[in-house]
Scaffold this motif. Sequence first.
Motif, PDB file in Angstrom:
ATOM      1  N   ARG A   1      -3.426   3.787   7.183  1.00 21.62           N
ATOM      2  CA  ARG A   1      -3.899   3.142   5.944  1.00 21.62           C
ATOM      3  C   ARG A   1      -5.182   2.354   6.166  1.00 21.62           C
TER       4      ARG A   1
ATOM      5  N   VAL B   1      -5.372   2.971   0.837  1.00 18.80           N
ATOM      6  CA  VAL B   1      -6.108   2.818   2.094  1.00 18.80           C
ATOM      7  C   VAL B   1      -7.106   1.657   1.987  1.00 18.80           C
TER       8      VAL B   1
ATOM      9  N   ASN C   1      -7.619   9.423   6.715  1.00 18.03           N
ATOM     10  CA  ASN C   1      -6.817   8.589   5.818  1.00 18.03           C
ATOM     11  C   ASN C   1      -7.430   8.549   4.422  1.00 18.03           C
TER      12      ASN C   1
ATOM     13  N   ASP D   1       0.353   4.903  -1.637  1.00 22.99           N
ATOM     14  CA  ASP D   1      -0.294   5.632  -0.547  1.00 22.99           C
ATOM     15  C   ASP D   1      -1.782   5.245  -0.414  1.00 22.99           C
TER      16      ASP D   1
ATOM     17  N   LEU E   1       0.818  -1.222   0.000  1.00 19.95           N
ATOM     18  CA  LEU E   1       0.000   0.000   0.000  1.00 19.95           C
ATOM     19  C   LEU E   1       0.849   1.267   0.000  1.00 19.95           C
TER      20      LEU E   1
END
Length: 401
Positions: free
Chosen positions: A322, A283, A369, A281, A277
């Motif tokens: 995340r 989630v 996030n 970046d 991830l």
Amino acid sequence: MHHRILATAILCVVLATVQVSAWSFATWDFPEIVIKLGDNSYLDRAKRFLKKHPLTDTHNDWPLYLSFTKEGKINNLDLNDLDEGHTDITRLHAGGVGGQFWSIYYPCELKDDNQMLWAIHAIDTTKRMIAKYPDVFEYVTTTEGFKQAMQQGRIASMLGMEGGQYIYNSASALRTFYDLGVRYMTLTHNCDTDWAISCCDPNPPPFDASLGLTEFGQKLVLEMNRLGMLVDISHVAHSTMHAVLNITKAPVLFSHSSSNALCGIERNVPDAVLERLDETDGVVQVNFYNRFVECDYPDTPATVNTVADHVEHIAAVAGRHRVGLGADYNGIDVAPEGLEDVSKYPNLFAELLRRGWSEEELQGLAYGNLLRVWQKAEKISSTLAETELPMEDLYEPIKDV
Ligand SMILES: *[C@@H]1O[C@H](CO)[C@@H](O)[C@H](O)[C@H]1NC(C)=O
Ligand SMILES: [Zn+2]
């Protein structure tokens, strides 16, 4: 509506009374009762926290109820209090919900039906639902709009489309859905598309399943990046997760997925993907469904603790920055004990407070996030729009399977 508010008021009084007596018990050293009251104080803290930082959930199937069960006839339907389903306005407020991606869904298994028309029907019903209660909901298509809606105390209402089948292998349709307000598309539901492999299609795959995506599928992902439509890889096969991570320029979203290490079904995210991830970046928004969080359900019940375990496992592998929430309310036949409907999110926040999550970390879980990922996708989109031209390829079937 009124009876619920009254019941809440009575409950608050009871809790307050119990806490006063707890105080006196506590001074007399009554351990069991002190522990129980400790739990109440976590719930109080969670509720206070959510008043300040309302949460955003990325997957709720209320549109399914409104557009199909109610056939889109919502003009005379009071959405404040419903006796069925997991969602209504009173319960959204009780649950501390400040933002919601409403899920546009129609069963992909019904291949003879006009999938695109049903998606348009659900989008229209959802927009009418939002417009019917302008003090409650605000229609949102950008992160700026999202922040404004939150500031004004309205439920930021976004559209996410659950499945690639609605676009009929057409980049024109993809762009037109973007124009209709759709801000994420799940590449597949439980059926393969001609260009992406699903977690759960019982039929033979349309191309080598280990590829995950065809070349056309890769181009669609890049077109979504260019548009600023989030690439949602819930529901896809693990090979497709990797194929998307190999090609996407924007962060990936799992709009409603749980941990494969804790419940080993293809539908859940494996650690090998969680470990990737960082590359984009991305989630993962945790799905609450009993059968996804507890593989041994119904022999073993699913509870708020089970869901907290999934949140913590994903956080342990990928980081607390995340993970978020995509409960799947109204899209599931049962929900865990303690998380029975949208009014129960505070129980999960209470449990995570009890497990030592800081308010800053919980703010990330609640919406921060996701917002970071969405903002980044918007930024990448505006950069790509300067250099990349719209996708013009027409779909071509792969003939050698
Ligand atoms: C992703 O990229 C890696 C490294 O290039 C490659 O080994 C793998 O086969 C790719 N996976 C998919 C599904 O495309
Ligand atoms: Zn789903």
